[in-house]
Motif scaffolding. Structure first.
Motif, mmCIF file in Angstrom:
data_model
loop_
_atom_site.group_PDB
_atom_site.id
_atom_site.type_symbol
_atom_site.label_atom_id
_atom_site.label_comp_id
_atom_site.label_asym_id
_atom_site.label_seq_id
_atom_site.Cartn_x
_atom_site.Cartn_y
_atom_site.Cartn_z
ATOM 1 N N SER A 1 28.068 41.267 32.368
ATOM 2 C CA SER A 1 29.472 40.864 32.470
ATOM 3 C C SER A 1 29.925 41.137 33.902
ATOM 4 N N PHE A 2 29.582 40.271 34.787
ATOM 5 C CA PHE A 2 29.783 40.492 36.212
ATOM 6 C C PHE A 2 31.211 40.137 36.611
ATOM 7 N N SER A 3 31.980 41.146 37.016
ATOM 8 C CA SER A 3 33.292 40.931 37.600
ATOM 9 C C SER A 3 33.636 42.175 38.430
ATOM 10 N N PHE A 4 34.562 42.015 39.339
ATOM 11 C CA PHE A 4 34.895 43.106 40.248
ATOM 12 C C PHE A 4 35.548 44.278 39.515
ATOM 13 N N THR A 5 36.384 43.986 38.536
ATOM 14 C CA THR A 5 37.041 45.062 37.786
ATOM 15 C C THR A 5 36.030 45.863 36.961
ATOM 16 N N VAL A 6 35.022 45.183 36.429
ATOM 17 C CA VAL A 6 33.985 45.885 35.668
ATOM 18 C C VAL A 6 33.204 46.813 36.590
ATOM 19 N N SER B 1 35.461 49.832 37.389
ATOM 20 C CA SER B 1 35.671 50.701 36.231
ATOM 21 C C SER B 1 34.400 51.461 35.858
ATOM 22 N N ILE C 1 27.056 45.840 33.855
ATOM 23 C CA ILE C 1 27.446 45.067 35.047
ATOM 24 C C ILE C 1 26.672 43.762 35.116
#
Length: 93
Positions: A41-46, A49, A38
């Protein structure tokens, strides 16, 4: 004067959050790896998931801890090992 109970269940397995120590260590390794994933690679989908992955891993590990026969494999090795030759002759008779 205080009274202390004798701990009689010394042979039971130690459990943390419903998991044996080895499965709990696997869960915590997954959580730490997920946090590193996390962070880099920060993103909401990550985030969603990884949360779902850890939740399913926890549910799977608790089910495995409750019923260890789920992964029951046949024993590969025999119970005893002998160098005695097999023959059809019976010398005791």
């Amino acid at each position: 004067m205080k009274r202390y109970e004798v701990y009689k269940n010394i042979r039971k397995r130690a459990m943390i959050m419903g998991l044996p120590i080895s499965l709990f260590a696997l869960q915590m390794t997954s959580v730490i790896g997920s946090l590193l994933f996390i962070i880099f690679s920060f993103s909401f989908t990550v985030i969603i998931s990884v949360f779902l992955f850890n939740a399913t891993l926890f549910v799977g590990l608790t089910q495995f801890a409750r019923n260890p026969g789920l992964l029951n494999f046949k024993k590969v090795f025999p119970k005893t090992v002998s160098i005695k030759k097999d023959s059809l002759f019976f010398y005791e008779d």
